[in-house]
Enzyme design. Structure first.
Site, PDB file in Angstrom:
ATOM      1  N   LYS A 132      30.963  52.664  11.698  1.00  0.00           N
ATOM      2  CA  LYS A 132      31.692  52.265  12.901  1.00  0.00           C
ATOM      3  C   LYS A 132      31.689  50.741  12.957  1.00  0.00           C
ATOM      4  O   LYS A 132      30.633  50.110  12.840  1.00  0.00           O
ATOM      5  CB  LYS A 132      31.038  52.829  14.160  1.00  0.00           C
ATOM      6  CG  LYS A 132      31.811  52.505  15.448  1.00  0.00           C
ATOM      7  CD  LYS A 132      31.239  53.296  16.638  1.00  0.00           C
ATOM      8  CE  LYS A 132      32.139  53.101  17.866  1.00  0.00           C
ATOM      9  NZ  LYS A 132      31.885  51.869  18.586  1.00  0.00           N
ATOM     10  N   CYS A 145      28.189  46.728  17.014  1.00  0.00           N
ATOM     11  CA  CYS A 145      27.516  46.374  18.268  1.00  0.00           C
ATOM     12  C   CYS A 145      27.602  44.867  18.511  1.00  0.00           C
ATOM     13  O   CYS A 145      27.161  44.069  17.686  1.00  0.00           O
ATOM     14  CB  CYS A 145      26.057  46.801  18.250  1.00  0.00           C
ATOM     15  SG  CYS A 145      25.169  46.335  19.766  1.00  0.00           S
ATOM     16  N   GLY A 175      33.825  56.747  24.433  1.00  0.00           N
ATOM     17  CA  GLY A 175      32.537  56.195  24.824  1.00  0.00           C
ATOM     18  C   GLY A 175      32.370  56.150  26.325  1.00  0.00           C
ATOM     19  O   GLY A 175      31.996  57.131  26.965  1.00  0.00           O
ATOM     20  N   ARG A 176      32.671  55.000  26.912  1.00  0.00           N
ATOM     21  CA  ARG A 176      32.366  54.788  28.332  1.00  0.00           C
ATOM     22  C   ARG A 176      33.027  55.798  29.263  1.00  0.00           C
ATOM     23  O   ARG A 176      32.463  56.148  30.308  1.00  0.00           O
ATOM     24  CB  ARG A 176      32.764  53.362  28.722  1.00  0.00           C
ATOM     25  CG  ARG A 176      31.848  52.291  28.138  1.00  0.00           C
ATOM     26  CD  ARG A 176      32.362  50.890  28.415  1.00  0.00           C
ATOM     27  NE  ARG A 176      33.585  50.600  27.675  1.00  0.00           N
ATOM     28  CZ  ARG A 176      34.335  49.530  27.886  1.00  0.00           C
ATOM     29  NH1 ARG A 176      34.008  48.671  28.846  1.00  0.00           N
ATOM     30  NH2 ARG A 176      35.416  49.313  27.161  1.00  0.00           N
ATOM     31  N   ASP A 215      39.320  52.132  24.944  1.00  0.00           N
ATOM     32  CA  ASP A 215      40.258  52.277  26.075  1.00  0.00           C
ATOM     33  C   ASP A 215      40.744  53.694  26.348  1.00  0.00           C
ATOM     34  O   ASP A 215      41.590  53.879  27.219  1.00  0.00           O
ATOM     35  CB  ASP A 215      41.487  51.378  25.902  1.00  0.00           C
ATOM     36  CG  ASP A 215      41.168  49.899  26.079  1.00  0.00           C
ATOM     37  OD1 ASP A 215      40.041  49.590  26.503  1.00  0.00           O
ATOM     38  OD2 ASP A 215      42.040  49.069  25.783  1.00  0.00           O
ATOM     39  N   PRO A 243      28.318  56.622  19.914  1.00  0.00           N
ATOM     40  CA  PRO A 243      26.891  56.316  20.050  1.00  0.00           C
ATOM     41  C   PRO A 243      26.720  55.186  21.060  1.00  0.00           C
ATOM     42  O   PRO A 243      27.180  54.068  20.835  1.00  0.00           O
ATOM     43  CB  PRO A 243      26.494  55.876  18.635  1.00  0.00           C
ATOM     44  CG  PRO A 243      27.766  55.361  18.035  1.00  0.00           C
ATOM     45  CD  PRO A 243      28.894  56.116  18.662  1.00  0.00           C
ATOM     46  N   MET A 244      26.074  55.479  22.191  1.00  0.00           N
ATOM     47  CA  MET A 244      25.897  54.473  23.238  1.00  0.00           C
ATOM     48  C   MET A 244      24.416  54.342  23.574  1.00  0.00           C
ATOM     49  O   MET A 244      23.749  55.330  23.909  1.00  0.00           O
ATOM     50  CB  MET A 244      26.692  54.866  24.492  1.00  0.00           C
ATOM     51  CG  MET A 244      28.198  54.857  24.281  1.00  0.00           C
ATOM     52  SD  MET A 244      29.102  55.408  25.751  1.00  0.00           S
ATOM     53  CE  MET A 244      28.850  57.191  25.650  1.00  0.00           C
ATOM     54  N   GLN A 285      22.909  57.256  13.835  1.00  0.00           N
ATOM     55  CA  GLN A 285      23.436  55.923  13.544  1.00  0.00           C
ATOM     56  C   GLN A 285      22.308  54.910  13.384  1.00  0.00           C
ATOM     57  O   GLN A 285      21.399  54.850  14.215  1.00  0.00           O
ATOM     58  CB  GLN A 285      24.376  55.452  14.652  1.00  0.00           C
ATOM     59  CG  GLN A 285      25.096  54.151  14.282  1.00  0.00           C
ATOM     60  CD  GLN A 285      25.936  53.592  15.404  1.00  0.00           C
ATOM     61  OE1 GLN A 285      25.409  53.050  16.356  1.00  0.00           O
ATOM     62  NE2 GLN A 285      27.261  53.697  15.267  1.00  0.00           N
TER      63      GLN A 285
END
Length: 331
Positions: A141, A102, A228-229, A206, A18-19, A72
């Site tokens: 999370k 977060c 994620g990223r 990572d 979730p971003m 979320q």
């Protein structure tokens, strides 16, 4: 097979993280197409939901083609979290996830997100409030701890499991690290080796290549990986990892034309969900990521940033395709 409550996932599932301002329905749809097994909404403020804030309510939009999908929520008040869980339940997601990770200051200052890492008793109470307020599976999370001097994930994992959560995702950094430094997955491995832990444990942090995904799968023995990223502007990473797991070989990298198709799909779904003008304005953050490493894209990026209609985009895509077809003939 991995189970979260009654949700059945493949062996070693790949999850989309979730971003905020990224994991909206159009982006989730692309990631689903390219192999994501479970996805989560952008995080939603429990207090925003209760206030009926338009932005928070909009984040509740989910669609059948993206299932299984979780919503979320975050917050620091038990009653608000319980009430928001009941609101979330009305849109029928597959699960509810709680954000205790977060690290952003405006969230932490409200005693939410990673701010809860400093008070495990509060974390437990908030989680119990959500679990007791919904029939949906609840997942969490979180991070390793507030900083390197207060890593408490071992206690957190056991106590949250006791509340009734059905899975735990661990971002292998502390809040103090934010998104910097190397993620330390040894902590995740230790949690998995704890004989008291029965729920699925997913690792996050990572993972940016098929090789690293396989290495971490084998080395740390978690039940799945959350990405994620590395998926931003590159939804292909999910199928690339799955293919590498099966064959030990790489799928061909997406071509310029694959990237243009993804941008067109993303833009179309964005405009359907947000309206044409807003949808294309909010697409602007994605172009650099989609075309990272593509030679001579700088001038085209400027043009993409200036379009306001899908018709204009289609003209620009044709122009871009023609340029790269000619470019490929010359190299």
């Amino acid at each position: 097979m991995i189970k979260i409550g009654n949700i059945e996932l493949p062996e070693f599932p790949l999850l989309l993280a979730p971003m905020e301002d990224v994991s909206d329905p159009p982006f989730r749809r692309l990631c689903k197409m390219h192999g994501a097994d479970l996805m989560y909404s952008e995080f939603i403020s429990s207090e925003g939901l209760i206030r009926d804030a338009i932005k928070s309510r909009k984040k509740l939009d989910i669609f059948d083609y993206e299932r299984p999908v979780g919503i979320q929520i975050f917050g620091g008040d038990e009653e608000a979290m319980a009430m928001s869980a009941r609101i979330v339940e009305t849109v029928n997601p597959d699960l509810v996830d709680i954000n205790f990770g977060c690290p952003v200051k405006k969230v932490v200052c409200k005693g939410a997100g990673a701010g809860v890492l400093k008070d495990i008793d509060l974390m437990v109470r908030l989680t119990k409030a959500v679990v007791s307020s919904t029939h949906l599976p609840v997942t969490v999370k979180t991070r390793l701890g507030w900083d390197s001097n207060s890593i408490n994930i071992d206690e957190v994992a056991e106590r949250l499991q006791e509340t009734g959560i059905k899975a735990l995702t661990i971002h292998a950094r502390t809040r103090g690290q934010m998104y910097k430094g190397e993620a330390d997955w040894e902590h995740i491995s230790r949690i998995k080796q704890n004989p008291n832990i029965e729920i699925p444990i997913f690792g996050n942090g990572d993972i940016d290549s098929p090789e690293k995904a396989l290495e971490y799968k084998q080395k740390y023995a978690c039940d799945g990986i959350m990405i994620g990223r590395a998926a931003i502007g590159y939804p292909w990473i999910f199928n690339e990892i799955k293919h590498f797991f099966k064959t030990g070989e790489h799928l061909p990298e997406p071509t310029v034309f694959d990237r243009l198709l993804a941008v067109r799909q993303h833009a179309e779904w964005s405009t359907e969900w947000k309206g044409e003008r807003l949808g294309l304005i909010e697409m602007r953050q994605h172009y650099s990521n989609y075309f990272r490493g593509v030679p001579h894209f700088k001038d085209f990026r400027k043009k993409f940033l200036e379009i306001f209609t899908l018709a204009e985009m289609d003209v620009l895509i044709k122009e871009t395709q023609a340029f790269y077809e000619e470019y490929q003939e010359q190299v």
